[in-house]
Design an enzyme around this catalytic site. Structure first.
Site, PDB file in Angstrom:
ATOM      1  N   PHE A  42       0.801  -1.234   0.000  1.00 53.75           N
ATOM      2  CA  PHE A  42       0.000   0.000   0.000  1.00 53.75           C
ATOM      3  C   PHE A  42       0.828   1.275   0.000  1.00 53.75           C
ATOM      4  O   PHE A  42       0.477   2.246  -0.651  1.00 53.75           O
ATOM      5  CB  PHE A  42      -0.966  -0.012   1.208  1.00 53.75           C
ATOM      6  CG  PHE A  42      -1.949  -1.134   1.122  1.00 53.75           C
ATOM      7  CD1 PHE A  42      -3.102  -1.003   0.369  1.00 53.75           C
ATOM      8  CD2 PHE A  42      -1.691  -2.350   1.740  1.00 53.75           C
ATOM      9  CE1 PHE A  42      -3.996  -2.058   0.240  1.00 53.75           C
ATOM     10  CE2 PHE A  42      -2.575  -3.412   1.614  1.00 53.75           C
ATOM     11  CZ  PHE A  42      -3.724  -3.262   0.871  1.00 53.75           C
ATOM     12  N   HIS A 126      -7.847  -7.956   8.915  1.00 53.60           N
ATOM     13  CA  HIS A 126      -8.523  -7.069   7.955  1.00 53.60           C
ATOM     14  C   HIS A 126      -9.448  -7.844   7.025  1.00 53.60           C
ATOM     15  O   HIS A 126      -9.836  -7.351   5.970  1.00 53.60           O
ATOM     16  CB  HIS A 126      -7.484  -6.253   7.166  1.00 53.60           C
ATOM     17  CG  HIS A 126      -6.805  -5.197   7.994  1.00 53.60           C
ATOM     18  ND1 HIS A 126      -5.679  -4.528   7.589  1.00 53.60           N
ATOM     19  CD2 HIS A 126      -7.131  -4.694   9.209  1.00 53.60           C
ATOM     20  CE1 HIS A 126      -5.317  -3.659   8.536  1.00 53.60           C
ATOM     21  NE2 HIS A 126      -6.172  -3.747   9.519  1.00 53.60           N
ATOM     22  N   CYS A 155     -31.618 -10.087  -1.342  1.00 54.33           N
ATOM     23  CA  CYS A 155     -32.341  -8.834  -1.046  1.00 54.33           C
ATOM     24  C   CYS A 155     -32.017  -7.702  -2.020  1.00 54.33           C
ATOM     25  O   CYS A 155     -32.467  -6.572  -1.816  1.00 54.33           O
ATOM     26  CB  CYS A 155     -32.034  -8.389   0.382  1.00 54.33           C
ATOM     27  SG  CYS A 155     -30.387  -7.667   0.548  1.00 54.33           S
ATOM     28  N   SER A 193       5.489  -4.928   7.306  1.00 59.46           N
ATOM     29  CA  SER A 193       4.441  -3.932   7.589  1.00 59.46           C
ATOM     30  C   SER A 193       5.079  -2.586   7.887  1.00 59.46           C
ATOM     31  O   SER A 193       6.087  -2.512   8.586  1.00 59.46           O
ATOM     32  CB  SER A 193       3.584  -4.367   8.784  1.00 59.46           C
ATOM     33  OG  SER A 193       2.628  -3.359   9.074  1.00 59.46           O
TER      34      SER A 193
END
Ligand code: OAD
Length: 247
Positions: A42, A126, A155, A193
């Site tokens: 990211f 996550h 639905c 990370s």
């Protein structure tokens, strides 16, 4: 042997000792765990959030007000992911769990690669990009329905992947289990990370045990770790596995 090489070998030997001597080692992974599988992270130069603002595609607001773009983004990622597979690093972690060297993997990744590689005790903080559900009624449905732009078959609500969006809470079960495991741990190894996303970036620091970080780039929390190995996840785990086997 050059100095850099010598240092990394000393660090790997130290981590090998820590692992051998630990009674309860846990691993926490981030997007850097999967870049060697071809999945972008990211916040690196080529990372998603350097190309697109997460608020526009990965937030509750995007799901509500900008659904077409939201859906395009996740369809693209699901399709790209189907071309990738777990790397040596994921497989080594699965082997280590089977041998009792680590107890579990706690991950921020939604790619499912730890489970696909054979890890059993995996806590996906996550969520998972391949589990599709209706945002209105919660009914789970096939990924293909989402890829085909379908509405919920029950639905007619909006379909969405089971990932945690900005503005949502983490899954309670996985979160409480992760905390429980890290409290029991005498060693935590964080892999790949940037440690910028809360609340997960607080997790390594609730252990009373040793803290090790394997990451390509520096993070703002480097000084909080007992040992840092700057390198690629799969490559580092592979080298470490080689050392562990000869120890
Ligand atoms: P980031 O992209 O923030 O950080 C990835 C880190 O991995 C960077 O510090 C890189 O230097 C490092 N890295 C990249 N390739 C690597 C490799 N091969 N080996 C070792 N390190 C490498 O990703 P995360 O910290 O996982 O959340 O981001 C946390 C969360 O932010 C994600 O789960 C996602 C994102 O917004 C949601 O979508 C909810």
């Amino acid at each position: 042997m050059d100095k850099g090489c010598e240092n990394i070998n000393t660090d790997l030997a130290q981590l090998s000792d820590l692992l051998h001597n630990s009674k309860y080692a846990v691993v926490l992974t981030g997007a850097g765990m999967s870049t060697e599988s071809g999945v972008p992270d990211f916040r690196s130069k080529e990372g998603w959030w350097n190309k697109i603002n997460p608020a526009t595609v990965a937030s509750t607001s995007a799901l509500e007000h900008n659904y077409d773009l939201f859906r395009d983004f996740y369809q693209y990622r699901i399709k790209a992911l189907s071309q990738c597979k777990p790397n040596t690093g994921h497989k080594i972690l699965a082997e280590w769990e089977a041998k009792g060297l680590i107890k579990c993997v706690i991950t921020q990744n939604v790619d499912g690669f730890h489970k696909a590689a054979g890890s059993k005790n995996v806590y996906e903080l996550h969520g998972s990009i391949n589990s599709i559900r209706c945002d209105s009624c919660g009914k789970e449905t096939d990924v293909q329905n989402f890829m085909d732009n379908a509405d919920c078959p029950v639905c007619k609500g909006k379909l969405r992947p089971g990932v945690v969006l900005f503005g949502e809470s983490l899954p309670e079960d996985a979160w409480s289990k992760a905390i429980e495991e890290i409290r029991k741990a005498d060693l935590i190894i964080v892999i790949g990370s940037s440690l910028t996303v809360s609340p997960v970036n607080h997790l390594p620091f609730i252990t009373k045990g040793k803290k090790v970080l394997i990451n390509l780039d520096n993070t703002d929390l480097d000084s909080e770790f007992d040992l840092i190995i700057h390198g690629k996840a799969a490559d580092t785990l592979n080298k470490l596995n080689g050392i562990m086997k000869t120890d």
